[in-house]
Design a protein around this motif. Structure first.
Motif, PDB file in Angstrom:
ATOM      1  N   GLY A 238       0.796  -1.223   0.000  1.00 16.83           N
ATOM      2  CA  GLY A 238       0.000   0.000   0.000  1.00 16.83           C
ATOM      3  C   GLY A 238       0.828   1.272   0.000  1.00 16.83           C
ATOM      4  N   GLU A 239       2.121   1.156   0.246  1.00 15.50           N
ATOM      5  CA  GLU A 239       2.991   2.338   0.279  1.00 15.50           C
ATOM      6  C   GLU A 239       3.602   2.608  -1.093  1.00 15.50           C
ATOM      7  N   VAL A 240       4.009   3.840  -1.278  1.00 23.39           N
ATOM      8  CA  VAL A 240       4.742   4.241  -2.477  1.00 23.39           C
ATOM      9  C   VAL A 240       6.222   4.250  -2.111  1.00 23.39           C
ATOM     10  N   VAL A 241       7.039   3.745  -3.013  1.00 20.13           N
ATOM     11  CA  VAL A 241       8.469   3.632  -2.752  1.00 20.13           C
ATOM     12  C   VAL A 241       9.267   4.382  -3.822  1.00 20.13           C
ATOM     13  N   LEU A 242      10.319   5.032  -3.379  1.00 27.15           N
ATOM     14  CA  LEU A 242      11.307   5.636  -4.274  1.00 27.15           C
ATOM     15  C   LEU A 242      12.550   4.768  -4.161  1.00 27.15           C
TER      16      LEU A 242
END
Length: 106
Positions: free
Chosen positions: A74-78
């Motif tokens: 559910g998280e956005v990752v860089l």
């Protein structure tokens, strides 16, 4: 002009050429993808976590401090493109120059 003066003038022109033309191009190549990913994150209200990537400038561009850890579902990752294989399932949001912004599905 004497030989030494020509050499000095040649050196000054070389330094100016590097400073005014080459360094901005190299800077854009290195920072362009980070800046674009940050603009997308800021525009979309995303709060990505940084994973296996050291980019303090991303926090500057987004005006937000980032967690640096493995992303959860559910998280956005860089991260870098080469680390996507370590994620089970993701949705690619941005990719350029080896920099990736992705939403982790699971």
């Amino acid at each position: 002009l004497r030989g030494a003066d020509k050499l000095l003038l040649n050196g000054l022109v070389s330094v100016l050429g590097l400073s005014l033309y080459l360094l901005p191009v190299v800077g854009e190549i290195k920072q362009g993808p980070i800046k674009e990913a940050a603009a997308l994150a800021r525009r979309e209200g995303l709060e990505p976590v940084r994973w296996k990537l050291s980019t303090p400038s991303f926090s500057v561009y987004t005006e937000r401090v980032m967690d640096s850890r493995r992303p959860r579902a559910g998280e956005v990752v860089l991260t870098k493109n080469k680390y996507l294989q370590d994620l089970t399932e993701y949705q690619l949001l941005y990719q350029r120059g080896g920099v990736v912004l992705a939403k982790v599905i699971r």
